[in-house]
Motif scaffolding. Sequence first.
Motif, mmCIF file in Angstrom:
data_model
loop_
_atom_site.group_PDB
_atom_site.id
_atom_site.type_symbol
_atom_site.label_atom_id
_atom_site.label_comp_id
_atom_site.label_asym_id
_atom_site.label_seq_id
_atom_site.Cartn_x
_atom_site.Cartn_y
_atom_site.Cartn_z
ATOM 1 N N ASP A 151 1.481 7.851 -3.769
ATOM 2 C CA ASP A 151 2.472 8.344 -4.725
ATOM 3 C C ASP A 151 2.651 9.852 -4.613
ATOM 4 O O ASP A 151 1.995 10.525 -3.819
ATOM 5 C CB ASP A 151 2.136 7.889 -6.152
ATOM 6 C CG ASP A 151 0.855 8.475 -6.702
ATOM 7 O OD1 ASP A 151 0.517 9.632 -6.387
ATOM 8 O OD2 ASP A 151 0.190 7.779 -7.483
ATOM 9 N N ASN A 173 -2.284 3.786 -3.688
ATOM 10 C CA ASN A 173 -2.191 2.633 -4.583
ATOM 11 C C ASN A 173 -2.053 1.377 -3.736
ATOM 12 O O ASN A 173 -1.479 1.414 -2.657
ATOM 13 C CB ASN A 173 -0.953 2.759 -5.484
ATOM 14 C CG ASN A 173 -0.980 4.010 -6.325
ATOM 15 O OD1 ASN A 173 -1.634 4.056 -7.352
ATOM 16 N ND2 ASN A 173 -0.289 5.057 -5.877
ATOM 17 N N TRP A 205 -1.394 -3.086 -4.296
ATOM 18 C CA TRP A 205 -1.241 -4.279 -5.123
ATOM 19 C C TRP A 205 -0.537 -5.332 -4.277
ATOM 20 O O TRP A 205 -0.067 -5.057 -3.178
ATOM 21 C CB TRP A 205 -0.464 -3.978 -6.405
ATOM 22 C CG TRP A 205 0.976 -3.631 -6.220
ATOM 23 C CD1 TRP A 205 2.039 -4.492 -6.252
ATOM 24 C CD2 TRP A 205 1.523 -2.337 -5.962
ATOM 25 N NE1 TRP A 205 3.215 -3.820 -6.035
ATOM 26 C CE2 TRP A 205 2.926 -2.489 -5.851
ATOM 27 C CE3 TRP A 205 0.985 -1.075 -5.809
ATOM 28 C CZ2 TRP A 205 3.778 -1.426 -5.590
ATOM 29 C CZ3 TRP A 205 1.836 -0.023 -5.559
ATOM 30 C CH2 TRP A 205 3.205 -0.195 -5.452
ATOM 31 N N LYS A 249 3.802 6.808 -11.001
ATOM 32 C CA LYS A 249 2.409 6.446 -11.273
ATOM 33 C C LYS A 249 1.603 7.632 -11.799
ATOM 34 O O LYS A 249 0.643 7.450 -12.523
ATOM 35 C CB LYS A 249 1.787 5.838 -10.023
ATOM 36 C CG LYS A 249 2.387 4.476 -9.721
ATOM 37 C CD LYS A 249 1.873 3.934 -8.407
ATOM 38 C CE LYS A 249 2.554 2.647 -8.063
ATOM 39 N NZ LYS A 249 3.978 2.787 -7.798
ATOM 40 N N THR A 264 0.880 -1.169 0.000
ATOM 41 C CA THR A 264 0.000 0.000 0.000
ATOM 42 C C THR A 264 0.915 1.215 0.000
ATOM 43 O O THR A 264 1.839 1.289 0.803
ATOM 44 C CB THR A 264 -0.912 0.016 1.240
ATOM 45 O OG1 THR A 264 -1.639 -1.209 1.294
ATOM 46 C CG2 THR A 264 -1.884 1.179 1.188
ATOM 47 N N ARG A 281 -0.965 7.793 -15.077
ATOM 48 C CA ARG A 281 -2.356 8.276 -15.018
ATOM 49 C C ARG A 281 -2.577 9.450 -15.954
ATOM 50 O O ARG A 281 -3.630 10.064 -15.936
ATOM 51 C CB ARG A 281 -2.695 8.717 -13.597
ATOM 52 C CG ARG A 281 -2.833 7.623 -12.584
ATOM 53 C CD ARG A 281 -3.431 8.151 -11.280
ATOM 54 N NE ARG A 281 -2.715 9.283 -10.722
ATOM 55 C CZ ARG A 281 -1.700 9.199 -9.864
ATOM 56 N NH1 ARG A 281 -1.274 8.041 -9.474
ATOM 57 N NH2 ARG A 281 -1.118 10.285 -9.405
#
Length: 188
Positions: free
Chosen positions: A52, A58, A60, A141, A49, A145
């Motif tokens: 950014d 974020n 994963w 990131k 976790t 985006r």
Amino acid sequence: MINKLSVGWSAFKAKLQQHPELLLQFQYESNKWVNANYHITEIKQAPITSVDCGGVMNAWTEIIVQLWEPTDEEEGRAMEVKKALSIINLVESKLQLNPNGIVKIEFGNSLFDTRQMFPGEFKIDDENLILDLTPDATQCKAINRGGSCGTTSAGEECCAPAEPVKRKIELVNLAADQNSCTPGSGCC
């Protein structure tokens, strides 16, 4: 985590299951191979976790397969894929791995600093299933985006700290005409 080189745990395992009779070989650089006497020492699941530079959260999961080369030169062939699958089955009997977790192979030896790499192309060469390892890299990131990691053409910086919020304070006259105290009136 956004990386076009990544493969999920389910897809990785499915590739292995297609070739249980082959020998599993790892190439970590051009013409540099993990020694055939390697061991799979552990499989780790790492939920990540992060926040950014643009202030976006974020999350994963990574599934990390750790390879170890013993310093003793053992004779023999590389591990068969079915042996690797038996280790995977043992791990999964104790730890539920995220099927969408991003697979990384962790490896290092005395000539190659330990790092986590992506499993790249799976190639079959004679009796070998060769897994080319691809280095991981840092990333922004915000760029992925459609933002920027630095100054945009409008002069905005995604990585700069947010401007402090300036609060407006409304001054109110608390003294009412009738109930006010004035100096010397004796009301205080």
